[in-house]
Write an enzyme that holds these catalytic residues in place. Structure first.
Site, PDB file in Angstrom:
ATOM      1  N   ASN A  23       0.742  -1.240   0.096  1.00  0.00           N
ATOM      2  CA  ASN A  23       0.075  -0.014   0.026  1.00  0.00           C
ATOM      3  C   ASN A  23       0.992   1.248   0.117  1.00  0.00           C
ATOM      4  OD1 ASN A  23      -1.734   2.049   0.657  1.00  0.00           O
ATOM      5  ND2 ASN A  23      -2.207   1.306   2.475  1.00  0.00           N
ATOM      6  N   TRP A  24       1.049   1.788  -1.337  1.00  0.00           N
ATOM      7  CA  TRP A  24       1.925   3.139  -1.329  1.00  0.00           C
ATOM      8  C   TRP A  24       1.435   4.298  -0.626  1.00  0.00           C
ATOM      9  CZ3 TRP A  24       3.807   2.767  -7.002  1.00  0.00           C
ATOM     10  CH2 TRP A  24       4.302   1.556  -7.340  1.00  0.00           C
ATOM     11  N   LYS A  25       0.201   4.331  -0.069  1.00  0.00           N
ATOM     12  CA  LYS A  25      -0.414   5.631   0.246  1.00  0.00           C
ATOM     13  C   LYS A  25      -0.118   6.723  -0.757  1.00  0.00           C
ATOM     14  CE  LYS A  25      -0.036   3.376   4.704  1.00  0.00           C
ATOM     15  NZ  LYS A  25      -0.027   3.388   6.198  1.00  0.00           N
ATOM     16  N   HIS A  73      -9.272   1.135   4.643  1.00  0.00           N
ATOM     17  CA  HIS A  73      -8.225   1.518   5.502  1.00  0.00           C
ATOM     18  C   HIS A  73      -8.299   2.147   6.638  1.00  0.00           C
ATOM     19  CE1 HIS A  73      -3.972   2.397   6.096  1.00  0.00           C
ATOM     20  NE2 HIS A  73      -3.570   1.532   5.562  1.00  0.00           N
ATOM     21  N   GLY A 116       2.759   2.304  10.682  1.00  0.00           N
ATOM     22  CA  GLY A 116       3.609   3.435  10.370  1.00  0.00           C
ATOM     23  C   GLY A 116       4.161   3.922  11.653  1.00  0.00           C
ATOM     24  N   GLU A 165      -5.320  -4.896  10.467  1.00  0.00           N
ATOM     25  CA  GLU A 165      -4.147  -3.997  10.685  1.00  0.00           C
ATOM     26  C   GLU A 165      -4.347  -3.096  12.180  1.00  0.00           C
ATOM     27  OE1 GLU A 165      -2.263  -2.793   6.913  1.00  0.00           O
ATOM     28  OE2 GLU A 165      -3.898  -1.794   6.925  1.00  0.00           O
ATOM     29  N   SER A 213       3.681  -2.001  10.217  1.00  0.00           N
ATOM     30  CA  SER A 213       5.104  -2.000  10.313  1.00  0.00           C
ATOM     31  C   SER A 213       5.669  -3.684  10.000  1.00  0.00           C
ATOM     32  CB  SER A 213       5.572  -1.891  11.772  1.00  0.00           C
ATOM     33  OG  SER A 213       5.073  -0.262  11.999  1.00  0.00           O
ATOM     34  N   GLU A 256      -6.475   4.598   7.637  1.00  0.00           N
ATOM     35  CA  GLU A 256      -6.602   6.051   7.444  1.00  0.00           C
ATOM     36  C   GLU A 256      -7.835   6.690   6.726  1.00  0.00           C
ATOM     37  OE1 GLU A 256      -2.902   5.490   5.452  1.00  0.00           O
ATOM     38  OE2 GLU A 256      -1.977   4.968   7.418  1.00  0.00           O
ATOM     39  N   GLY A 273       2.788  -1.184   4.070  1.00  0.00           N
ATOM     40  CA  GLY A 273       2.968   0.378   3.807  1.00  0.00           C
ATOM     41  C   GLY A 273       4.378   0.842   3.591  1.00  0.00           C
ATOM     42  N   GLY A 274       4.986   1.324   4.376  1.00  0.00           N
ATOM     43  CA  GLY A 274       6.314   1.835   4.481  1.00  0.00           C
ATOM     44  C   GLY A 274       7.247   1.106   3.613  1.00  0.00           C
TER      45      GLY A 274
HETATM   46  P1  PGA Z   1       3.022   0.145   7.788  1.00  0.00           P
HETATM   47  O1  PGA Z   1       1.666   0.503   6.795  1.00  0.00           O
HETATM   48  O2  PGA Z   1       3.469  -1.156   6.960  1.00  0.00           O
HETATM   49  O3  PGA Z   1       3.569   1.388   7.095  1.00  0.00           O
HETATM   50  O4  PGA Z   1       2.913   0.245   8.852  1.00  0.00           O
HETATM   51  C1  PGA Z   1       0.548  -0.555   6.510  1.00  0.00           C
HETATM   52  C2  PGA Z   1      -0.712  -0.084   6.132  1.00  0.00           C
HETATM   53  O5  PGA Z   1      -1.149   0.949   6.489  1.00  0.00           O
HETATM   54  O6  PGA Z   1      -1.392  -0.854   5.599  1.00  0.00           O
END
Ligand code: PGA
Length: 254
Positions: A9-11, A97, A175, A169, A215, A99, A236-237
């Site tokens: 997930n590149w956000k 998600h 994050g 999640e 993470s 966010e 994500g990251g």
């Molecule tokens: P993260 O994000 O790996 O940066 O913690 C995961 C996500 O939001 O899907």
């Protein structure tokens, strides 16, 4: 057997050039694994989807959107429909998600409409569920996950629900560098599978993939994936660096 699934997930990150470079490296580095041994998908920002899909043309890496709107067309300024995503070659879509729930304010009802629209339009939704830190501290994890699942999957019959991938999640792990321990992840994943079994049946629950997100790194993927009910990872990251995401893809195959 549930095939492992590694989704990135590149956000709101990358640009056209860095995104295309990233997937070119992934396509090369994962050519012997993607599709065969592990489902691999990336979810870039809407505006780069088409460039990324083109760049992945000859690979077995699938592409997903980070969101969608449930209406088919019309006066919905700024929104993107399922048909538009299908039109350019998307396969998956994240729905709900954390966010979008906690920053943008999406409700369970809206998430349900998105999941339903995705399935009806031929996209495979990845429904994200998970508790906030306060909710974990006050032992409300199961309650929150139950609400997210019951409301998020409302109205889906046996056949439709099989199109869904669940991503657990925990919001406190996204994050933050804090990862749920393998035991914490397995406990919630098992709870989710048992709930799916009650909501549908055991066969359906045993076929549906449940990903862990929060993470995830190359160094913690194998221990998370070693749990019987962790079927993959939503990253994500670490999905923004080819080397890291390739390490995760490799570690997710055991
Ligand atoms: P993260 O994000 O790996 O940066 O913690 C995961 C996500 O939001 O899907």
């Amino acid at each position: 057997m549930r095939k492992p699934f590694a989704a990135g997930n590149w956000k709101m990150n990358t640009n056209r050039k860095t995104g295309v470079e990233l997937v070119s490296s992934l396509a090369e580095g994962a050519s012997d694994l993607a599709g065969e041994d592990v489902t691999v998908a990336v979810c870039p920002p809407f505006v780069y989807l088409e460039s990324i899909i083109k760049a992945l043309h000859n690979s077995n890496i699938a592409v997903g959107a980070q969101d969608l709107y449930f209406e088919s067309d019309g006066a919905f300024t700024g929104e993107i429909s399922v048909a538009m995503l299908k039109d350019i070659g998307c396969t998956y879509c994240l729905c709900g998600h954390s966010e979008r729930r906690h920053v943008i304010g999406e409700t369970d009802e809206l998430v349900n409409k998105k999941v339903t629209a995705a399935i009806n339009g031929g996209l495979l939704p990845i429904l994200c569920v998970g508790e906030l830190l306060e909710e974990r501290k006050s032992e409300k994890t199961n309650e929150v996950v139950t609400r997210h699942l019951e409301k998020g999957l409302a109205g889906l019959n046996d056949e439709k629900v099989l199109a869904v991938t669940i991503a657990y999640e925990p919001v406190w792990a996204i994050g933050t560098g804090l990862t749920a321990t393998p035991e914490q992840a397995q406990e919630v994943h098992l709870f989710i599978r048992n709930l799916l079994s009650k909501m549908y049946n055991e066969t359906i629950a045993s076929e549906m993939r449940i990903l862990y997100g929060g993470s995830v790194k190359p160094s913690n993927t194998a221990e998370l994936m070693a749990n019987p009910d962790v079927d993959g990872v939503l990253v994500g990251g670490a999905s923004l660096k080819a080397e890291d995401f390739l390490g995760i893809i490799k570690a997710s195959v055991q």
